[in-house]
Design an enzyme around this catalytic site. Sequence first.
Site, short mmCIF file in Angstrom:
data_model
loop_
_atom_site.label_atom_id
_atom_site.label_comp_id
_atom_site.label_asym_id
_atom_site.label_seq_id
_atom_site.Cartn_x
_atom_site.Cartn_y
_atom_site.Cartn_z
N TRP A 49 0.80 -1.23 0.00
CA TRP A 49 0.00 0.00 0.00
C TRP A 49 0.83 1.28 0.00
O TRP A 49 1.84 1.37 0.70
CB TRP A 49 -0.88 0.00 1.26
CG TRP A 49 -1.57 1.30 1.48
CD1 TRP A 49 -1.11 2.36 2.23
CD2 TRP A 49 -2.83 1.72 0.96
NE1 TRP A 49 -2.01 3.40 2.19
CE2 TRP A 49 -3.07 3.03 1.42
CE3 TRP A 49 -3.78 1.10 0.13
CZ2 TRP A 49 -4.24 3.73 1.10
CZ3 TRP A 49 -4.93 1.82 -0.19
CH2 TRP A 49 -5.15 3.11 0.28
N ASN A 51 -0.10 5.75 0.10
CA ASN A 51 -0.94 6.94 -0.14
C ASN A 51 -0.06 8.18 -0.26
O ASN A 51 0.86 8.17 -1.08
CB ASN A 51 -2.15 7.04 0.79
CG ASN A 51 -1.92 7.03 2.27
OD1 ASN A 51 -1.53 6.02 2.83
ND2 ASN A 51 -2.18 8.12 2.95
N ASP A 52 -0.30 9.23 0.49
CA ASP A 52 0.28 10.56 0.21
C ASP A 52 1.79 10.59 -0.07
O ASP A 52 2.56 9.92 0.61
CB ASP A 52 0.10 11.48 1.41
CG ASP A 52 -1.27 11.43 2.03
OD1 ASP A 52 -2.14 10.74 1.50
OD2 ASP A 52 -1.45 12.07 3.07
N GLN A 68 3.52 7.77 2.29
CA GLN A 68 2.74 6.99 3.25
C GLN A 68 2.71 5.55 2.74
O GLN A 68 2.30 5.29 1.60
CB GLN A 68 1.33 7.55 3.35
CG GLN A 68 1.26 8.88 4.06
CD GLN A 68 1.46 8.74 5.57
OE1 GLN A 68 0.53 8.44 6.29
NE2 GLN A 68 2.67 8.95 6.04
N TRP A 76 -4.68 0.26 3.55
CA TRP A 76 -4.09 1.17 4.55
C TRP A 76 -3.90 0.43 5.87
O TRP A 76 -4.74 -0.38 6.26
CB TRP A 76 -5.04 2.37 4.74
CG TRP A 76 -4.44 3.49 5.54
CD1 TRP A 76 -3.78 4.57 5.05
CD2 TRP A 76 -4.49 3.66 6.96
NE1 TRP A 76 -3.39 5.41 6.07
CE2 TRP A 76 -3.82 4.86 7.26
CE3 TRP A 76 -5.01 2.92 8.02
CZ2 TRP A 76 -3.66 5.34 8.56
CZ3 TRP A 76 -4.86 3.39 9.31
CH2 TRP A 76 -4.19 4.59 9.58
N ARG A 183 -2.72 17.74 11.89
CA ARG A 183 -1.68 16.94 11.21
C ARG A 183 -1.10 17.57 9.94
O ARG A 183 -1.47 18.63 9.50
CB ARG A 183 -2.25 15.57 10.87
CG ARG A 183 -3.49 15.57 10.00
CD ARG A 183 -3.87 14.12 9.69
NE ARG A 183 -5.08 14.01 8.91
CZ ARG A 183 -6.29 13.84 9.41
NH1 ARG A 183 -6.47 13.77 10.72
NH2 ARG A 183 -7.33 13.75 8.62
N GLU A 235 -6.62 18.64 4.85
CA GLU A 235 -5.44 17.79 5.00
C GLU A 235 -4.30 18.32 4.12
O GLU A 235 -4.52 19.11 3.18
CB GLU A 235 -5.77 16.34 4.57
CG GLU A 235 -6.88 15.71 5.41
CD GLU A 235 -7.12 14.23 5.14
OE1 GLU A 235 -7.27 13.47 6.10
OE2 GLU A 235 -7.16 13.83 3.96
C1 FRU Z 1 -4.35 12.25 3.57
C2 FRU Z 1 -4.16 11.66 4.96
C3 FRU Z 1 -3.37 12.60 5.84
C4 FRU Z 1 -2.75 11.68 6.84
C5 FRU Z 1 -2.46 10.45 6.00
C6 FRU Z 1 -2.57 9.16 6.76
O1 FRU Z 1 -4.59 11.29 2.59
O2 FRU Z 1 -5.41 11.37 5.52
O3 FRU Z 1 -4.14 13.64 6.40
O4 FRU Z 1 -1.60 12.20 7.44
O5 FRU Z 1 -3.38 10.47 4.94
O6 FRU Z 1 -2.10 8.09 6.00
#
Ligand code: FRU
Length: 514
Positions: A49, A51-52, A68, A76, A183, A235
Amino acid sequence: MKQLLIILALFTLIGCKEKTTPVNEVAVVEDRFRENYRPQYHFTPPTMWMNDPNGLLHHNGTYHLFYQHYPEDIVWGPMHWGHATSKDLISWEHKPIALYPDELGLIFSGSAVMDIHNTSGLGTKDNPPMVAIFTYHLMEGEKAGRKDFQTQGIAYSLDEGETWKKYSGNPVISNDGNIKDFRDPKVFWDENTEQWVMTLVAGDHAKFYSSPNLKNWTLMSEFGKNIGAHGGVWECPDLFPLQVEGRDETKWVLIISINPGAPNGGSGTQYFVGDFDGTTFTTNQKEIKWLDYGTDNYAGVTFNGLPDTERTFIGWMSNWNYARDTPTEAWRSAMTLSRKLTLHKNKTNGFYLKNYPVTSLDEYAYATVVHDTMKNGMSLSSKNYNEQRLNFKIPGKLDDFKLNFTNINKESVKFGYNSNTKSYYLDRRKSGVVSFEPSFGDKVHTVPAIIDSPTDVAYSIVMDASSIEVFIDGGSTVFTDQIFPTTPFTALTFTSENATIANLKVSKIKRIWK
Ligand code: FRU
């Protein structure tokens, strides 16, 4: 299959010592990252996985991309920071995982800086530290129903990001227990005030902090409670100056990702253009501005360590509506292409951003075929449009047109302009596998035409295995969408009563994996 190829390669190596080029070894190397839907020139994690994008940083001629990452599953989970590096923003080399969760929590999104004056004291003047600033997310606190489970921490590397140590005084910003969403710190060195500035998001607004040393932070101001889009939580912020193209004027841009609440559903990225005086961000902007009208460009931020004239952005090419459900198996989700951001101003739109692929992508184009004109009803064919870039113009006044990519399974993705609604559209409803989550294929994505030149508009369409990115007018309007055709698109048909396509350049794009 891979095991078999490795065995064959070993056999060839052992059995045919006199051969200088073991044929099957090459086959093993080329088999890497050829899974179904694996992008061939967009960044993806080696497995599992993602993400960001996090900690985007340019230092010593190397671009660092942290991200991420959950290395144990394709959904996730406990967040780590994965790491990759690049020399040109297109080809990436995977590096060992940079940050692991610890007793203070999971490692959520954040940024990275080079502390060249060693203000933090975490390195030396001769070997200054690379510092990562991130959010700690403490699962136990969240499960217990407390609100103080997100805090900010830092870590440092003294070897160009290869290995990392957490700072012993973490967290550097604690949570007073009033805000649960607290965050995604983005930090930069403010030349004007000679201090570090951090933008953090807190539910429905951004907070700005300052620090002399990356360890002690002071809250300076807040922005956004009653302005902009608020369909979801704020975010991944980013604040930076940009000169307005063709003018002797510099403005500050504040990027805010929001989930849900994007114009075509789910996660999206809005931005504000205004001023930052070292303490406070202000804007006269009334309308809501979006960076992308596709549904797959989220949590994007820009690189630290580049001149302001090279403001470069990467987003996560997915959407929280269906990110966990997309039909890949070995890994999940990709980053957008690296894109240069530029700021523009005109009478109709006021200030607006363009985002467009970095020029180094041009060097990956090969086997370019040029078609002088394409008229109503004309079709082209290709072995695989899902590895190609198409650049073209539509001369004259903007009028209805449609481009339709199709494959032998009668799947299609359509892009066009509708003069009745004065809007562009991207339609992936029948683009292949769409049923894994209802909102993926439920509607046509649209955007009102925001262009500064209503004639002779230029277009660039970039397709990789499972994505399409459409850049209109050099990126003043952009669609980024994932697509999962069951077989590549092989035909392209153009339909328009009045418009024609001029100077269509169709190029293959080299794959980046070695
Ligand atoms: C955005 C988010 C961020 C957080 C992260 C967690 O996609 O929700 O706000 O830090 O992903 O994986």
